[in-house]
Design a protein around this motif. Sequence first.
Motif, PDB file in Angstrom:
ATOM      1  N   GLN A 185       3.561 -29.369  19.083  1.00 37.66           N
ATOM      2  CA  GLN A 185       2.334 -29.970  19.603  1.00 37.66           C
ATOM      3  C   GLN A 185       2.645 -31.269  20.339  1.00 37.66           C
ATOM      4  O   GLN A 185       2.079 -31.540  21.406  1.00 37.66           O
ATOM      5  CB  GLN A 185       1.351 -30.219  18.470  1.00 37.66           C
ATOM      6  N   ARG A 200       7.328 -12.561  15.054  1.00 39.03           N
ATOM      7  CA  ARG A 200       6.032 -13.097  15.491  1.00 39.03           C
ATOM      8  C   ARG A 200       5.547 -14.191  14.552  1.00 39.03           C
ATOM      9  O   ARG A 200       5.019 -15.214  14.990  1.00 39.03           O
ATOM     10  CB  ARG A 200       4.996 -11.975  15.546  1.00 39.03           C
ATOM     11  N   SER A 201       5.723 -13.967  13.270  1.00 34.15           N
ATOM     12  CA  SER A 201       5.299 -14.957  12.285  1.00 34.15           C
ATOM     13  C   SER A 201       6.066 -16.268  12.451  1.00 34.15           C
ATOM     14  O   SER A 201       5.480 -17.355  12.420  1.00 34.15           O
ATOM     15  CB  SER A 201       5.505 -14.399  10.875  1.00 34.15           C
ATOM     16  N   VAL A 202       7.363 -16.153  12.642  1.00 36.52           N
ATOM     17  CA  VAL A 202       8.192 -17.357  12.815  1.00 36.52           C
ATOM     18  C   VAL A 202       7.804 -18.088  14.100  1.00 36.52           C
ATOM     19  O   VAL A 202       7.673 -19.319  14.112  1.00 36.52           O
ATOM     20  CB  VAL A 202       9.690 -16.979  12.815  1.00 36.52           C
ATOM     21  N   ALA A 243       4.930 -18.039  15.633  1.00 42.94           N
ATOM     22  CA  ALA A 243       3.616 -18.657  15.438  1.00 42.94           C
ATOM     23  C   ALA A 243       3.737 -19.944  14.639  1.00 42.94           C
ATOM     24  O   ALA A 243       3.096 -20.951  14.959  1.00 42.94           O
ATOM     25  CB  ALA A 243       2.680 -17.684  14.727  1.00 42.94           C
ATOM     26  N   THR A 244       4.580 -19.928  13.620  1.00 48.23           N
ATOM     27  CA  THR A 244       4.794 -21.129  12.810  1.00 48.23           C
ATOM     28  C   THR A 244       5.404 -22.243  13.645  1.00 48.23           C
ATOM     29  O   THR A 244       4.987 -23.400  13.551  1.00 48.23           O
ATOM     30  CB  THR A 244       5.714 -20.807  11.610  1.00 48.23           C
ATOM     31  N   VAL A 245       6.367 -21.896  14.483  1.00 47.15           N
ATOM     32  CA  VAL A 245       7.013 -22.900  15.333  1.00 47.15           C
ATOM     33  C   VAL A 245       6.016 -23.461  16.335  1.00 47.15           C
ATOM     34  O   VAL A 245       5.973 -24.674  16.577  1.00 47.15           O
ATOM     35  CB  VAL A 245       8.245 -22.292  16.048  1.00 47.15           C
ATOM     36  N   GLN A 246       5.196 -22.596  16.925  1.00 46.92           N
ATOM     37  CA  GLN A 246       4.226 -23.058  17.919  1.00 46.92           C
ATOM     38  C   GLN A 246       3.171 -23.961  17.305  1.00 46.92           C
ATOM     39  O   GLN A 246       2.639 -24.838  17.972  1.00 46.92           O
ATOM     40  CB  GLN A 246       3.555 -21.870  18.596  1.00 46.92           C
ATOM     41  N   GLU A 247       2.856 -23.765  16.046  1.00 51.86           N
ATOM     42  CA  GLU A 247       1.850 -24.583  15.380  1.00 51.86           C
ATOM     43  C   GLU A 247       2.436 -25.855  14.781  1.00 51.86           C
ATOM     44  O   GLU A 247       1.681 -26.698  14.292  1.00 51.86           O
ATOM     45  CB  GLU A 247       1.178 -23.768  14.272  1.00 51.86           C
ATOM     46  N   SER A 248       3.745 -26.012  14.839  1.00 57.89           N
ATOM     47  CA  SER A 248       4.368 -27.175  14.218  1.00 57.89           C
ATOM     48  C   SER A 248       3.999 -28.455  14.964  1.00 57.89           C
ATOM     49  O   SER A 248       3.616 -28.438  16.144  1.00 57.89           O
ATOM     50  CB  SER A 248       5.890 -27.017  14.204  1.00 57.89           C
ATOM     51  N   GLU A 249       4.136 -29.558  14.269  1.00 58.05           N
ATOM     52  CA  GLU A 249       3.791 -30.849  14.857  1.00 58.05           C
ATOM     53  C   GLU A 249       4.717 -31.194  16.020  1.00 58.05           C
ATOM     54  O   GLU A 249       4.284 -31.739  17.034  1.00 58.05           O
ATOM     55  CB  GLU A 249       3.868 -31.942  13.785  1.00 58.05           C
TER      56      GLU A 249
END
Length: 93
Positions: free
Chosen positions: A59, A46-48, A50-56
């Motif tokens: 986006q 989940r953490s990974v 979330a990090t990928v989804q928030e990456s530039e």
Amino acid sequence: MKVSLLLALVCTAVLAAGARAEAPAEPAALTATVREYVQQAADVARSVLATVQESEAAQQARKWLADNTALARQQLAWLKERLAEVWKRTPAA
């Protein structure tokens, strides 16, 4: 983190839990340990994600898809108008 690496970590955790079990007569302890490892692996996943989804890059990809979806809708609307005009001009048989 790749899915294959995550799967390897989970399998390693299961094997380690099996090796740490003192006796086969303790399935409840083994089950609890395996659940704990699986929960930890799920938290990492989940953490990974979330990090990928928030990456530039993610986006930018979402923005590109949103922009191209709007363009596709405009082209579809234009096509519908043209087909409606052709339909009106076609004489009824």
